[in-house]
Motif scaffolding. Structure first.
Motif, PDB file in Angstrom:
ATOM      1  N   CYS A 114       0.833  -1.221   0.000  1.00 50.22           N
ATOM      2  CA  CYS A 114       0.000   0.000   0.000  1.00 50.22           C
ATOM      3  C   CYS A 114       0.857   1.257   0.000  1.00 50.22           C
ATOM      4  CB  CYS A 114      -0.931  -0.010   1.207  1.00 50.22           C
ATOM      5  SG  CYS A 114      -2.254  -1.243   1.121  1.00 50.22           S
ATOM      6  N   ALA A 115       1.959   1.254   0.752  1.00 49.12           N
ATOM      7  CA  ALA A 115       2.835   2.428   0.796  1.00 49.12           C
ATOM      8  C   ALA A 115       3.445   2.708  -0.578  1.00 49.12           C
ATOM      9  CB  ALA A 115       3.927   2.219   1.837  1.00 49.12           C
ATOM     10  N   LEU A 116       3.938   1.674  -1.234  1.00 45.83           N
ATOM     11  CA  LEU A 116       4.524   1.859  -2.567  1.00 45.83           C
ATOM     12  C   LEU A 116       3.471   2.301  -3.575  1.00 45.83           C
ATOM     13  CD1 LEU A 116       6.975  -1.185  -2.831  1.00 45.83           C
ATOM     14  CD2 LEU A 116       7.563   1.230  -2.531  1.00 45.83           C
ATOM     15  N   ALA A 196       0.974  -3.348  -4.709  1.00 42.78           N
ATOM     16  CA  ALA A 196       1.450  -2.002  -5.040  1.00 42.78           C
ATOM     17  C   ALA A 196       0.903  -1.549  -6.385  1.00 42.78           C
ATOM     18  CB  ALA A 196       2.977  -1.981  -5.060  1.00 42.78           C
ATOM     19  N   LYS A 197       0.932  -2.419  -7.365  1.00 43.51           N
ATOM     20  CA  LYS A 197       0.421  -2.069  -8.697  1.00 43.51           C
ATOM     21  C   LYS A 197      -1.084  -1.833  -8.654  1.00 43.51           C
ATOM     22  CE  LYS A 197       0.998  -3.443 -13.516  1.00 43.51           C
ATOM     23  NZ  LYS A 197       1.692  -2.178 -13.832  1.00 43.51           N
ATOM     24  N   GLN A 198      -1.799  -2.655  -7.892  1.00 43.61           N
ATOM     25  CA  GLN A 198      -3.252  -2.497  -7.792  1.00 43.61           C
ATOM     26  C   GLN A 198      -3.616  -1.205  -7.053  1.00 43.61           C
ATOM     27  OE1 GLN A 198      -5.567  -4.414  -9.195  1.00 43.61           O
ATOM     28  NE2 GLN A 198      -7.189  -3.078  -8.431  1.00 43.61           N
ATOM     29  N   VAL A 199      -2.915  -0.907  -5.974  1.00 37.50           N
ATOM     30  CA  VAL A 199      -3.189   0.312  -5.212  1.00 37.50           C
ATOM     31  C   VAL A 199      -2.911   1.547  -6.068  1.00 37.50           C
ATOM     32  CG1 VAL A 199      -2.401   1.721  -3.261  1.00 37.50           C
ATOM     33  CG2 VAL A 199      -2.825  -0.712  -2.951  1.00 37.50           C
ATOM     34  N   ARG A 200      -1.807   1.547  -6.779  1.00 37.56           N
ATOM     35  CA  ARG A 200      -1.484   2.701  -7.620  1.00 37.56           C
ATOM     36  C   ARG A 200      -2.545   2.918  -8.688  1.00 37.56           C
ATOM     37  NH1 ARG A 200       0.704   5.226 -11.823  1.00 37.56           N
ATOM     38  NH2 ARG A 200       0.601   3.434 -13.217  1.00 37.56           N
ATOM     39  N   GLY A 201      -2.943   1.837  -9.371  1.00 35.23           N
ATOM     40  CA  GLY A 201      -3.955   1.964 -10.412  1.00 35.23           C
ATOM     41  C   GLY A 201      -5.300   2.428  -9.870  1.00 35.23           C
ATOM     42  N   ALA A 202      -5.711   1.859  -8.718  1.00 32.04           N
ATOM     43  CA  ALA A 202      -6.999   2.235  -8.135  1.00 32.04           C
ATOM     44  C   ALA A 202      -6.994   3.688  -7.661  1.00 32.04           C
ATOM     45  CB  ALA A 202      -7.338   1.299  -6.972  1.00 32.04           C
TER      46      ALA A 202
END
Length: 313
Positions: A114-116, A196-202
């Motif tokens: 989540c932080a990344l 990390a990839k999912q959090v950034r995209g969302a």
């Protein structure tokens, strides 16, 4: 909410039945049996037949499964074909190791991932590309290779952590933590990349919505917009992906426990499968299935809490 949980638990009953039956079938189709493993390949046929009868392996597949199923319903998972020890006791002795590994890996994935993801979403530009690039590389690295690299660098080269083994928490908390650092990192690396990839995209998708622009126009601070308004809307797809990642950790734990010689359920699965110890294998599969059910129920509960309108429909 109660109806939701009850419905999920009700659907888990046929899942337990199906997986236990499938495990029995696959083990039965696998060449060899426990009697052959105990006596070896070059043995007296009479002794082999006697041992098969003693272990109950001469009965049909249906009879063996029905015996196990009726005992499991009563809470009796049988006994190991090799040691004669209760399967429940064997699984219980290994469960703490696997849960320590899985829970710590889940926490690392949640916090670091989540932080990344937030860092990449809020910074944009080069940081976002860096997060995506590192995520793709981390998802592509095989777990055994990563484990060997971690051992060579941090255990053999720098001697910061032990190479293998496990120390119980109640015996020495500091050594317990040190014994799990490398296994947790090895197990969590791929999950961190996915989250990390999912959090950034969302977050990028949510921050681009009209209501976020309206909040900015009204003078709300960026911190309040992100953590009070955008985060909850972005969390729904992230929670679903996180649940899938947690379930994937169960399979990864088998490799990691073998690699770092951790006496957990993953190592027990490999040993039981190699020895054709069907009662133990069934007990481990049952335990893993229960963990999967618990994860799915928790994901459904959190998703329902984040989107209460979906539950009331």
């Amino acid at each position: 909410m109660i109806r939701l949980v009850a419905g999920r638990l009700l659907w888990s009953v046929p899942l337990l039945f199906l997986l236990s039956a499938l495990t029995f079938l696959l083990a039965w189709l696998t060449p060899g049996d426990a009697a052959r493993v105990v006596l070896g390949t070059n043995t007296d046929p009479l002794a082999y037949a006697e041992l098969r009868a003693k272990l109950g392996l001469d009965r049909s597949l249906v009879e063996q499964y029905w015996t196990w199923l009726t005992g499991a319903v009563r809470g009796d998972l049988g006994r190991s074909l090799f040691t004669g020890e209760s399967v429940s006791a064997i699984v219980d002795s290994r469960l703490a190791v696997s849960l320590s590994l899985l829970v710590l890996a889940a926490l690392v994935i949640a916090v670091v991932g989540c932080a990344l993801g937030l860092f990449g979403a809020l910074r944009g530009g080069a940081p976002a590309k860096a997060v995506d690039g590192v995520s793709v590389v981390a998802m592509s690295v095989p777990t055994p290779w990563l484990g060997l690299v971690l051992v060579l660098v941090f255990a053999v080269g720098l001697a910061w952590f032990p190479v293998t083994g496990y120390v119980p928490l109640v015996q020495a908390p500091d050594r317990w933590a040190l014994s799990l650092v490398l296994p947790v990192l090895c197990l969590a690396a791929g999950g961190i990349a996915v989250v990390a990839k999912q959090v950034r995209g969302a977050m990028v998708e949510v921050l681009g919505r009209g209501y976020v622009r309206a909040l900015r126009a009204n003078g709300l601070s960026a911190r309040r917009i992100v953590f009070r308004h955008a985060a909850k809307n972005a969390a729904v797809p992230v929670v679903s992906v996180f649940g899938v990642v947690l379930i994937g950790l169960l399979g990864g734990s088998v490799v990691v426990e073998q690699l770092f010689a951790l006496p957990g359920l993953g190592q027990l699965t490999v040993t039981a499968a190699a020895q054709h110890d069907l009662p133990v294998l069934q007990g481990v599969v049952l335990c893993f299935t229960v963990l999967v059910i618990v994860v799915n129920v928790l994901v459904d509960v959190v998703t329902a809490w984040l989107t209460p309108q979906a539950v009331t429909r």
